[in-house]
Design a protein around this motif. Structure first.
Motif, PDB file in Angstrom:
ATOM      1  N   ASP A  49       8.628  11.424  -6.897  1.00 23.53           N
ATOM      2  CA  ASP A  49       8.477  10.033  -6.453  1.00 23.53           C
ATOM      3  C   ASP A  49       9.556   9.084  -6.984  1.00 23.53           C
ATOM      4  O   ASP A  49       9.250   8.071  -7.610  1.00 23.53           O
ATOM      5  N   TYR A 106       4.408   2.284   2.030  1.00 26.44           N
ATOM      6  CA  TYR A 106       5.584   2.889   1.391  1.00 26.44           C
ATOM      7  C   TYR A 106       5.991   4.153   2.151  1.00 26.44           C
ATOM      8  O   TYR A 106       7.175   4.367   2.449  1.00 26.44           O
ATOM      9  N   GLN A 107       4.986   4.975   2.495  1.00 27.47           N
ATOM     10  CA  GLN A 107       5.288   6.214   3.235  1.00 27.47           C
ATOM     11  C   GLN A 107       5.929   5.898   4.592  1.00 27.47           C
ATOM     12  O   GLN A 107       6.850   6.596   5.031  1.00 27.47           O
ATOM     13  N   SER A 135       0.825  -1.219   0.000  1.00 27.93           N
ATOM     14  CA  SER A 135       0.000   0.000   0.000  1.00 27.93           C
ATOM     15  C   SER A 135       0.857   1.266   0.000  1.00 27.93           C
ATOM     16  O   SER A 135       2.044   1.228   0.349  1.00 27.93           O
ATOM     17  N   ASP A 136       0.222   2.385  -0.371  1.00 26.68           N
ATOM     18  CA  ASP A 136       0.893   3.689  -0.303  1.00 26.68           C
ATOM     19  C   ASP A 136       1.318   4.013   1.127  1.00 26.68           C
ATOM     20  O   ASP A 136       2.404   4.545   1.354  1.00 26.68           O
ATOM     21  N   GLU A 137       0.405   3.699   2.072  1.00 25.28           N
ATOM     22  CA  GLU A 137       0.686   4.022   3.478  1.00 25.28           C
ATOM     23  C   GLU A 137       1.952   3.283   3.936  1.00 25.28           C
ATOM     24  O   GLU A 137       2.796   3.838   4.642  1.00 25.28           O
TER      25      GLU A 137
END
Ligand code: GTP
Ligand code: SPV
Ligand code: MN
Length: 582
Positions: free
Chosen positions: A321, A34-35, A30-32
């Protein structure tokens, strides 16, 4: 619980027992997530924030200065029989290799998080795609795998359905080159990599799985796993032909895959579409043609030399990114490398820039970025069946002898062209740079089995009903007496691709020579091309004396593989050598 999920859980538990991590994190992609990985690395110093105004979402990683490239001398193929790995690989008996690696891995993740990284090489719904799971103690690896592969839940679901997956175990260890090994167990679909955080050594989906393990599987299953870019060339009539090209590391794949046509071509309506920049999996289709997918989802590309004049598409995808590894930075904290305008303030090791210390960016500094950010990204890159290949191109860095382009007379001659490829070494692997070596099909560091068997496998594709691509050999790197490149390269390489496609579609004749078919000068479009006519002449001529000694060197190379070398290739080599003597 499915039996394949149980098998995965068991393996993860075994690895955790061996490596003793403080915690285990199953990556969901997920993006979360990765962050969170990025925040963690910003905290622990693995990542440095770059100028977020000019480069939102971009970060810099400075590796250990002794861990900047692939390590071919520490990379092993561990087949039960030594001969199956071939003289092209370093070999260790599987039991010895496991013992050695398990000793290194013992307790190595104490105090660290162990990431379980399920990934899919290729579009998630493609029958050609293959899955793997990498276990690593490096958040940098987890973040890069998110960019480079289809990573996370959908891949894990596919693994639970299919059961089969490649097991990759990785630890950065102490980054001690004396305790660094990259081991492959093709029969066991297993990889063990210890002691390096560098791309090709640590992002196991890439070279370890998608080339070394996959090439081994491809041989027994009737397909090809190759170190090739895939590019679509659309002509003014709107027809797109796909070309796959194998050039050794740091020899121009990313650049050719993202080529921007010269102005005259653009005016006429030519377009170029990027399917892949490094790896191609090719399977014969029901129609007899070879169909190719790019198993990757991102680019791990060479930074130095990437500029507005050489590869503007790459520059455009790198302003958000992206993760940069071992580049320099400007005074206002933008990424910088040789070839870009402006000045570096700090070099790749974080020192104030001083030319006495060498280039600001390490020659093998790299960017990691999602393929989707490329302006020329092909809408066929996600196609489950891949794209049909019209031409295969082999190329290398050859300062002399090898012409700009030549065409193989037939498939066997083309396989010899690939097998005989020579290229000057680059900074992509540790060791001397600029030394000429044979790098068959650009696979010397990546073929997971004996090259002699690999050449036989290639030859086997020539069978009734096959509609094989034509094979070409190119050389963008010929130099004049002044040491400068004779051919402008980059966008102008489209002129050479256009000639190939005219050959494929039967629009032009060629000049037949013992080493292959060369363009007639009038058939290569040189409109608006700035090149000295004498240079063009040199690029399109065959130095017969030089080729006679090249052919004898190729003959010796083939002999080195002994009786496993297919007779067909040796006959082809002899035929050409004889023709040159006549
Ligand atoms: P890997 O990612 O290591 O497999 O390499 P690659 O084959 O994708 O190499 P890449 O396209 O990144 O090129 C590496 C170097 O070759 C860069 O320094 C480029 O500037 C240079 N290069 C690429 N194309 C050309 C060309 O047509 N002519 C010349 N002279 N140099 C080129
Ligand atoms: C190469 O060396 O061919 C690369 C970079 O593409 S790495 O993934 O590190 O092998
Ligand atoms: Mn590569």
């Amino acid at each position: 619980m499915s039996s394949s999920l149980a098998a995965l859980n068991d393996w993860v538990a075994d690895v955790a027992r061996l490596t003793q991590p403080e915690s285990i994190h199953w990556c969901d992609g997920s993006d979360e997530e990765y962050q969170a990985l990025v925040r963690r690395m910003l905290d622990n110093g693995d990542l440095i924030e770059l100028n977020q105004e000019t480069h939102p979402g971009c970060y810099l990683h400075r590796s250990d200065p002794g861990d900047v490239a692939r390590v071919e001398h520490l990379t092993f193929v561990c087949t039960p029989e030594r001969d199956d790995a071939g003289p092209n690989n370093h070999w260790m008996a599987p039991a010895d290799a496991h013992a050695k690696m398990d000793e290194l891995f013992e307790g190595c993740m104490r105090g660290r998080t162990m990431y379980v990284i399920p990934y899919c090489m290729g579009p998630i719904d493609s029958p050609i795609s293959r899955c793997g799971v990498e276990i690593s103690d490096s958040p940098y690896v987890a973040a890069n795998m998110r960019i480079m592969t289809r990573m996370g839940k959908p891949a894990q679901a596919r693994i639970e359905r299919e059961g089969r997956f490649v097991k990759g175990l990785h630890s950065v260890g102490e980054l001690d080159p004396k305790r660094r090994f990259i081991m492959h167990f093709p029969e066991e679909l297993t990889i063990k990599s210890f002691g390096s955080g560098y791309g090709g050594n640590a992002l196991l989906g890439k070279k370890c799985h998608a080339l070394r393990i996959a090439s081994h599987q491809a041989r027994s299953e009737g397909w090809l796993a190759e170190h090739m870019l895939i590019v679509g060339i659309e002509n003014p009539a709107g027809e797109t032909h796909y070309v796959a090209a194998a050039f050794p590391s740091a020899c121009g794949k990313t650049n050719l895959a993202m080529l921007i046509p010269p102005e005259g071509y653009r005016r006429d309506g030519w377009k170029v579409w990027t399917v892949g920049d490094d790896i191609s999996w090719m399977t014969p289709g029901e129609d007899g043609r070879l169909w190719a997918i790019n198993p990757e989802a991102g680019y791990f590309g060479v930074a130095p030399g990437t500029s507005e004049s050489t590869n503007p598409n790459a520059l455009k995808m790198l302003n958000r990114d992206a993760i940069f590894t071992n580049v320099g930075v400007t005074a206002d904290n933008q990424p910088w490398w040789e070839g870009l305008p402006g000045q570096p303030a700090k070099d790749w090791q974080g020192r104030d820039y001083d030319p006495a210390n060498g280039p600001a960016a390490h020659p093998n500094s790299r960017f990691t970025v999602s393929a989707k950010q490329c302006p020329s990204y092909s809408d066929k890159a996600e196609a489950a069946q891949g794209v049909p290949i019209s031409a295969i191109v082999f190329g290398g860095r050859r300062a002399s002898l090898v012409p700009l382009v030549s065409e193989a007379r037939d498939w066997t001659h083309g396989v010899l062209m690939g097998a005989a490829m020579g290229s000057e070494t680059t900074a992509a692997a540790t060791g001397a740079v600029g030394v000429l070596r044979r790098d068959s099909m650009a696979m010397k560091p990546f073929c997971g089995y004996n090259f002699a068997d690999y050449f036989s496998h290639w030859l086997d594709f020539d069978r009734p009903g096959a509609k094989l691509p034509r094979i070409y050999k190119v050389n963008w790197f010929r130099k004049g007496d002044d040491g400068k490149f004779l051919w402008p390269g980059f966008g102008d390489n489209l002129r050479v691709l256009e000639w190939m496609l005219k050959r494929v579609t039967g629009q032009v004749d060629a000049r037949e020579t013992p080493v292959g078919n060369l363009p007639r000068a009038e058939d290569l479009n040189t409109a608006d091309l700035e090149i000295d006519p004498a240079a063009l002449d040199a690029l399109l001529s065959v130095d017969e004396a030089g080729w006679r000694s090249e052919l004898s060197s190729i003959g010796e190379y083939l002999e080195d593989f002994g009786p496993r070398m297919p007779g067909k290739l040796r006959e082809e080599q002899r035929r050409i050598a004889d023709a040159l003597k006549a």
